[in-house]
Scaffold this motif. Structure first.
Motif, PDB file in Angstrom:
ATOM      1  N   PHE A  83       0.973  -1.272   0.068  1.00 44.80           N
ATOM      2  CA  PHE A  83       0.072  -0.131  -0.110  1.00 44.80           C
ATOM      3  C   PHE A  83       0.776   1.275  -0.022  1.00 44.80           C
ATOM      4  N   ALA A  84       0.316   2.090  -0.716  1.00 42.52           N
ATOM      5  CA  ALA A  84       1.063   3.459  -0.885  1.00 42.52           C
ATOM      6  C   ALA A  84      -0.102   4.567  -0.713  1.00 42.52           C
ATOM      7  N   LEU A 174      -4.183   1.517   6.117  1.00 42.83           N
ATOM      8  CA  LEU A 174      -4.514   0.491   5.084  1.00 42.83           C
ATOM      9  C   LEU A 174      -3.773  -0.772   5.483  1.00 42.83           C
ATOM     10  N   ALA A 175      -2.366  -1.036   5.542  1.00 37.31           N
ATOM     11  CA  ALA A 175      -1.723  -2.086   5.904  1.00 37.31           C
ATOM     12  C   ALA A 175      -2.410  -2.622   7.182  1.00 37.31           C
ATOM     13  N   THR A 268       5.387  -3.861   4.547  1.00 37.98           N
ATOM     14  CA  THR A 268       5.012  -2.574   5.214  1.00 37.98           C
ATOM     15  C   THR A 268       5.043  -1.241   4.165  1.00 37.98           C
ATOM     16  N   SER A 269       4.308  -0.204   4.612  1.00 39.75           N
ATOM     17  CA  SER A 269       3.795   0.446   3.478  1.00 39.75           C
ATOM     18  C   SER A 269       4.878   1.738   3.111  1.00 39.75           C
ATOM     19  N   SER A 499       4.269   4.867 -11.775  1.00 38.44           N
ATOM     20  CA  SER A 499       5.168   4.561 -10.790  1.00 38.44           C
ATOM     21  C   SER A 499       4.767   4.308  -9.202  1.00 38.44           C
ATOM     22  N   VAL A 500       3.853   5.031  -8.814  1.00 39.56           N
ATOM     23  CA  VAL A 500       3.597   4.842  -7.618  1.00 39.56           C
ATOM     24  C   VAL A 500       2.976   3.451  -7.442  1.00 39.56           C
ATOM     25  N   LEU A 501       1.904   3.253  -8.212  1.00 39.53           N
ATOM     26  CA  LEU A 501       1.592   1.777  -8.189  1.00 39.53           C
ATOM     27  C   LEU A 501       2.534   0.694  -8.172  1.00 39.53           C
ATOM     28  N   LEU A 502       3.569   0.880  -9.028  1.00 38.90           N
ATOM     29  CA  LEU A 502       4.666   0.061  -9.241  1.00 38.90           C
ATOM     30  C   LEU A 502       5.712  -0.060  -7.868  1.00 38.90           C
ATOM     31  N   GLY A 503       5.785   1.121  -7.224  1.00 42.32           N
ATOM     32  CA  GLY A 503       6.466   1.295  -6.143  1.00 42.32           C
ATOM     33  C   GLY A 503       5.661   0.425  -4.855  1.00 42.32           C
ATOM     34  N   ALA A 504       4.484   0.544  -4.882  1.00 47.17           N
ATOM     35  CA  ALA A 504       3.493  -0.316  -4.064  1.00 47.17           C
ATOM     36  C   ALA A 504       3.787  -1.636  -4.169  1.00 47.17           C
ATOM     37  N   ALA A 505       3.721  -2.153  -5.545  1.00 46.99           N
ATOM     38  CA  ALA A 505       3.646  -3.485  -6.010  1.00 46.99           C
ATOM     39  C   ALA A 505       4.937  -4.110  -5.506  1.00 46.99           C
TER      40      ALA A 505
END
Length: 570
Positions: A83-84, A174-175, A268-269, A499-505
């Motif tokens: 999660f981000a 969220l986590a 961990t987010s 990129s934010v979604l990729l970073g979260a993934a």
């Protein structure tokens, strides 16, 4: 699904922004297979901006289910998620139910949104304490950080204050909602809560870490000593590196709501901008990549450009940069110190410039009739204006128009929340061309702000020579070219703009044990797209150097005006 098919492994990233919750599914090469978004509610009343954690969780579940559907992914293929989110402040009671943080008393409204400026007065008082923790956030806390907001709630909403059992950054919440594990991230606690991550410098990365980085004297001194009670249980008893696996993964209840399998590892987010950094910082063209060079990453700065812009750079050593947040140990890439500059309004400012201009509706209609964005339309118009006006180059169209983009204060490197926006060179012209020139001058003003941040960081020990850009504004070719020309740095755009979604993934990929470290996962899953180089025309450089001098002088003039008026009213 045919059981004879080899099962793919995919990673799921969730990003909760200011206006929507988004989910993206990535394969083992970091390629986006499908994404979806779901809107979230927001309440704005003056300086108070609020959201609802219940509403956000519903939006997250909807986005995750849609993304899995778009990517035709089965629950068992998702081997990790992360999660981000924005660094908004969530209040919940002992049962995890929302506690209002709103003057309205509306129980749904239990989140103070990151950009909420209700706590300016509290921030000023905290900064006057001159606590040693402040040196790790550029010397001053922003009203957007959590301590001032917590103090505001304690002083103004006493009943809520006594009911809250956990105060959490949104990505940590969220986590927690997904796993029932209350471990906080070194990213959120260090960047927004004055947690001193380097207290863990001598500890190994693998362990769940008891929170030893809180400065109890600081909390006592600012009037929030009650947060120290119970081993800091309200603000975080244990912390972990981003990507550290939380508890036993997804709880059965959360898994059902998300349409995933119970026990799926959750990392961990990260704060959304920092996830953007993780999603792009190793997006280097193959010709430039030297996997052995540990210092290479320290010559880069990531611009996460959305409503606001964050400027992220990492260093092996602790570099104190006045007026710039950090250095934050392990807050983005474990074992590196993070320096974080920022501009509080960039995308939001461009929207405001368009929407507040008389020609705004006309430009919006013309863009819509061509099925392009307002900004694409104005970029085309600028290209034709260069020809019509016989300008030497596009940037020169704004020789008489100068913008200081501090419409929501200056986050870096001046760290002055009272700074105001300035426009110099206005006329009575209300045409679409006048709006388009004002748009160009505003883009340039934002880019001069980035140049100021880069120069300031480099004068304090950084060695930044390359920018990487992601987020909504990175899709705007003019915005990126002006930034390259004005900073003199090449700008790398990642292959995946999400990129934010990729970073979260990537957090999920690390939690699943697919990669040993966050940095090795970044190297495997980041990939470069196009590189935008600065203009080689010396006239363009000379022009921007001159406009940059004017840009710097606008703030000096404002300070002088402020002091003249303060004397008049004293």
């Amino acid at each position: 699904m045919d059981s004879s098919e080899p099962q793919r492994s995919v990673f799921l990233g969730v990003d909760v922004g200011t206006g929507s919750a988004r989910a993206g599914i990535f394969d083992e090469n970091g390629k986006l297979l499908g994404s979806a978004s779901s809107p979230i509610q927001i309440w704005k009343e003056g300086d108070c901006i609020e959201q609802s954690s219940t509403d956000i969780w519903h939006a997250v579940c909807a986005a995750v289910k849609s993304a899995c559907s778009v990517a035709t992914v089965a629950p068992e293929e998702v081997i990790g998620l992360g999660f981000a989110a924005t660094c908004s402040l969530v209040a919940v009671d002992a049962d995890g139910s929302p506690v209002t943080v709103s003057w309205s008393g509306d129980a749904r409204r239990n989140i103070i949104v990151w950009m909420d400026h209700r706590a300016v007065n509290q921030a000023e008082r905290i900064n006057s304490s001159k606590s040693p923790v402040l040196q790790y956030c550029g010397g001053a806390l922003s009203p957007e950080m959590q301590a001032p907001k917590l103090l505001w709630v304690k002083e103004n909403l006493k009943e809520s204050w006594s009911m809250v059992c956990r105060w959490m950054d949104l990505s940590d919440w969220l986590a927690y909602r997904a796993t029932a594990n209350d471990t906080r991230s070194l990213c959120t606690t260090v960047c927004k809560w004055t947690y001193l991550g380097h207290a863990h410098l001598d500890l190994s990365e693998s362990q769940d870490m008891e929170a030893c980085g809180w400065d109890d004297d600081f909390w006592e001194e600012i009037g929030l000593g009650d947060l120290v009670e119970g081993h800091h249980s309200k603000i975080g008893r244990s912390v972990a590196f981003p990507g550290h696996p939380l508890g036993s993964g997804l709880t059965p209840a959360a898994a059902m709501e998300l349409g995933l399998l119970a026990g799926t590892p959750v990392g961990t987010s990260l704060i959304d901008a920092h996830a953007g950094g993780v999603g792009v910082m190793e997006s280097i063209p193959d010709s430039d990549s030297n996997s052995e060079d540990e210092d290479a990453i320290t010559h880069r700065m990531v611009l996460v450009c959305g409503t606001s812009t964050c400027h992220m750079a990492v260093s092996k050593n602790k570099l104190l940069v006045p007026g710039v947040w950090g250095p934050f140990w392990s807050a983005m890439v474990p074992e590196y110190w993070l320096t974080e500059g920022g501009q509080s309004a960039t995308g939001a400012l461009l929207d405001y410039i368009v929407e507040s201009h008389l020609a705004g509706p006309l430009v919006a209609n013309r863009a819509a009739s061509q099925s392009i964005s307002v900004y694409e339309y104005m970029n085309k118009l600028l290209a034709s204006m260069v020809q019509d006006q016989n300008a030497p180059f596009l940037s020169a169209l704004t020789e008489d128009l100068h913008v200081l983009p501090d419409f929501h204060g200056n986050r870096s490197p001046i760290a002055d929340p009272k700074s105001k926006g300035m426009i110099c060179g206005l006329t009575l012209d209300t045409s679409e061309k006048s709006l388009t020139l004002l748009y160009l001058a505003t883009v340039q003003g934002i880019a001069y702000g980035t140049r100021h941040i880069v120069e300031h960081c480099n004068s304090h020990g950084h060695k930044i020579n390359t920018l990487l850009a992601c987020g909504g504004l990175a899709k705007n070719a003019l915005y990126i070219q002006e930034h390259a020309d004005i900073t003199g740095c090449p700008i790398i755009l990642p292959r995946e703009n999400e990129s934010v979604l990729l970073g979260a993934a990537i957090l999920g990929a690390v939690a699943s044990n697919k990669y040993a470290t966050l940095h090795s996962a970044m190297k495997a899953l980041n990939a470069a797209g196009r590189v935008i180089y600065p203009s080689k025309d010396p006239k363009v450089k000379k022009y921007h150097d001159s406009k940059y001098k004017i840009f710097r002088s606008l703030y000096e003039q404002q300070l002088s005006h402020r002091s003249i008026m303060a004397q008049a009213l004293s």
